[in-house]
Design a protein around this motif. Structure first.
Motif, short mmCIF file in Angstrom:
data_model
loop_
_atom_site.label_atom_id
_atom_site.label_comp_id
_atom_site.label_asym_id
_atom_site.label_seq_id
_atom_site.Cartn_x
_atom_site.Cartn_y
_atom_site.Cartn_z
N SER A 66 0.87 -1.47 0.00
CA SER A 66 -0.10 0.01 -0.18
C SER A 66 0.83 1.35 0.01
O SER A 66 0.50 2.16 -0.47
CB SER A 66 -0.95 -0.04 1.40
N GLY A 67 2.19 1.33 0.40
CA GLY A 67 3.09 2.40 0.44
C GLY A 67 3.04 3.14 1.57
O GLY A 67 3.79 4.23 1.74
N ALA A 68 2.13 3.22 2.24
CA ALA A 68 1.95 4.12 3.57
C ALA A 68 0.87 3.90 4.43
O ALA A 68 0.08 2.57 4.23
CB ALA A 68 1.57 5.69 2.96
N SER A 69 0.72 4.35 5.58
CA SER A 69 -0.41 4.25 6.43
C SER A 69 -1.88 4.68 5.75
O SER A 69 -1.65 5.44 4.88
CB SER A 69 0.02 5.08 7.72
N LEU A 108 -3.67 7.02 6.82
CA LEU A 108 -4.09 8.37 7.03
C LEU A 108 -2.89 8.97 6.28
O LEU A 108 -3.08 10.43 6.29
CB LEU A 108 -3.85 8.77 8.46
N VAL A 109 -1.99 8.43 5.56
CA VAL A 109 -1.23 9.52 4.60
C VAL A 109 -1.70 9.15 3.14
O VAL A 109 -2.52 9.84 2.71
CB VAL A 109 0.26 8.79 5.03
N CYS A 110 -1.32 7.91 2.59
CA CYS A 110 -1.80 7.82 1.14
C CYS A 110 -1.98 6.24 0.85
O CYS A 110 -2.00 5.72 -0.18
CB CYS A 110 -1.09 8.29 0.03
N GLY A 111 -2.06 5.48 1.96
CA GLY A 111 -2.17 4.07 1.99
C GLY A 111 -3.89 3.40 1.95
O GLY A 111 -3.69 2.13 1.66
N HIS A 112 -4.57 4.25 1.92
CA HIS A 112 -5.96 3.73 2.23
C HIS A 112 -6.62 3.70 0.83
O HIS A 112 -7.18 4.64 0.14
CB HIS A 112 -6.99 4.49 3.01
N GLN A 113 -6.57 2.56 0.07
CA GLN A 113 -6.82 2.47 -1.40
C GLN A 113 -8.39 2.03 -1.42
O GLN A 113 -9.15 1.60 -0.68
CB GLN A 113 -5.99 1.38 -2.07
N ARG A 114 -8.95 2.10 -2.73
CA ARG A 114 -10.27 1.75 -2.78
C ARG A 114 -10.59 0.15 -2.32
O ARG A 114 -11.47 0.21 -1.73
CB ARG A 114 -10.59 1.89 -4.38
N PRO A 115 -9.82 -0.80 -2.33
CA PRO A 115 -10.14 -2.14 -1.97
C PRO A 115 -10.42 -2.02 -0.36
O PRO A 115 -11.23 -2.85 0.06
CB PRO A 115 -9.07 -3.02 -2.33
N ARG A 171 -3.25 4.05 18.22
CA ARG A 171 -1.55 4.19 17.68
C ARG A 171 -1.40 3.21 16.76
O ARG A 171 -0.78 3.24 15.76
CB ARG A 171 -0.84 4.34 18.80
N THR A 172 -1.91 1.87 16.92
CA THR A 172 -1.59 0.90 16.04
C THR A 172 -2.43 1.08 14.87
O THR A 172 -1.93 -0.02 13.81
CB THR A 172 -2.22 -0.54 16.53
N TYR A 173 -3.34 1.94 14.65
CA TYR A 173 -3.92 2.13 13.26
C TYR A 173 -3.01 3.46 12.45
O TYR A 173 -2.84 3.12 11.25
CB TYR A 173 -5.25 2.47 13.31
N ILE A 174 -2.80 4.10 13.34
CA ILE A 174 -2.03 5.33 12.92
C ILE A 174 -0.80 5.30 12.40
O ILE A 174 -0.40 5.76 11.32
CB ILE A 174 -2.07 6.53 13.99
N TYR A 175 -0.13 4.53 12.99
CA TYR A 175 1.33 4.47 12.99
C TYR A 175 1.84 3.13 12.13
O TYR A 175 3.03 2.73 12.68
CB TYR A 175 2.09 4.88 14.21
#
Length: 385
Positions: free
Chosen positions: A71-74, A76-83, A260-264
């Motif tokens: 995914s390339g990132a968390s 909350l940065v740019c890792g939340h993709q459509r799937p 924190r285990t979601y954010i970081y």
């Protein structure tokens, strides 16, 4: 003095508690390949046989082609993709909740929830046999930590009645991973409602398996609307990887801001989310998997009881054979392996002292003949002992 690690390791060997990973040379499923030999696999959590299902595998491959392998990132940065978004929405619908939130593992989900919701001045109440991740989450939260007797709603109610904490969170497994029994969730909900507490259920071993649609323990026990926090994993009944928490929109927003285990951490690969969408559909719609499991479970229990083995009180795919001493559990595991059965011995500290066992797990990937072969191996092992 330094760190005398060798002494600690030697002590663990003497106690018959030294553990090492098995290197598998094949996919998870009915069989396991280990050291060049094929075994019937009776220690996997792939309860519905979805981990190597062709449609799920195809979805993972297509997902990797479409979205890459990371995914390339968390989130909350740019890792939340459509799937990821599609899977969260599907899980929310499946569990009858407003929203769901993905975590990379069940361990991270449990730590994230408790450290986000609790702090000093609060209290967390946990079943004595809760999973290690729940216990760790409670300890790390900073809240006052209390444990109550296993599956004892009255003991819980008594502890809640004596608490003057600001927030009170009751935490229990839906299905206990080492015993295979289920929590009395209605009794826990009664206690929570009487004493202004919230109930959190870790349904790692119930999602996909329990309820006619595989919605898990809270639906099987008809308490879904009485459980504010539901955690489930994707790597057991659903056969993929990762976890989720489902609940109200306010709960999910709170976790996004404070867990924190979601954010970081980096988001799971979108390909895994895409595969999980297919496995979720199959778990819900292919009811034959749960029906087959029920037949296999009963067949095993009937046969094991006839052989005189001590079975624990479980109607789930987790069927522990209680042995007692660590060395005895190790010896039985080794004897069964010689006969082509892969079943790991479970010893302290995973289970209490004196309760070493073989944790036999059944899967919809198994056949009735496989269960019969296991029973024959257990019969032969009993004769050897």
């Amino acid at each position: 003095m330094g760190f005398d690690l060798a002494t600690d390791l030697a002590a663990r060997r003497r106690q018959h508690r030294y553990r090492q990973p098995h290197i598998m040379d094949g996919p998870s499923g009915r069989h396991a390949v280990l050291g060049g030999r094929q075994y019937l696999n009776f220690c996997s959590n792939d309860y519905l046989g979805l981990a190597n299902d062709p449609a799920v595998v195809a979805a993972l491959r297509q997902g990797a082609a479409d979205w890459g392998v990371g995914s390339g990132a968390s989130h909350l940065v740019c890792g939340h993709q459509r799937p990821h978004q599609d899977l969260e929405e599907a899980l929310a619908e499946h569990t009858g909740r407003e929203r769901a939130l993905l975590f990379s593992t069940g361990y991270m989900a449990n730590l994230g929830v408790m450290t986000a919701l609790l702090g000093k001045g609060d209290a967390v109440f946990q079943d004595r046999l809760n999973h290690a991740s729940l216990l760790d989450g409670g300890l790390l939260s900073g809240a006052r930590f209390r444990r109550f007797s296993h599956n004892d709603g009255q003991a819980l109610a008594s502890q809640l009645a004596r608490s003057e904490a600001r927030r009170k969170l009751v935490v229990a497994d839906g299905v206990f991973s080492m015993d295979g029994d289920v929590a009395p969730l209605a009794a826990y909900a009664d206690a929570c409602e009487a004493h202004d507490a919230w109930l959190m259920v870790d349904d790692a071993h119930g999602i996909g398996v329990l309820d006619a649609q595989g919605r898990g323990s809270v639906f099987a026990q008809q308490v879904n609307d009485r459980v504010p926090v539901l955690m489930g994993t994707l790597g057991k009944g659903l056969g993929t990887a990762g976890a989720f928490v489902a609940g109200s929109s306010e709960l999910i927003e709170t976790l996004i801001q404070f867990a924190r285990t979601y954010i970081y951490t980096t988001a799971m690969p979108a390909a895994v989310a895409a595969a999980s969408l297919i496995s979720l559909d199959k778990a819900r719609e292919e009811t034959w998997r749960r029906q087959k499991l029920a037949v296999l479970i009963q067949r095993f229990r009937d046969g094991a009881e006839q052989l005189g083995y001590h079975l624990m009180d479980s109607a789930t795919p987790i069927q522990p054979l209680l042995i007692g001493d660590d060395a005895g559990a190790m010896a039985l595991s080794a004897t069964l392996r010689e006969q082509g059965m892969l079943i790991t011995a479970i010893r302290p500290p995973t289970v209490p002292q004196g309760q070493a066992r073989l944790r036999i797990t059944l899967s919809a990937a198994h056949e009735e003949d496989d269960v019969d072969r296991l029973l024959q191996a257990l019969s032969t092992s009993k004769e050897i002992q």
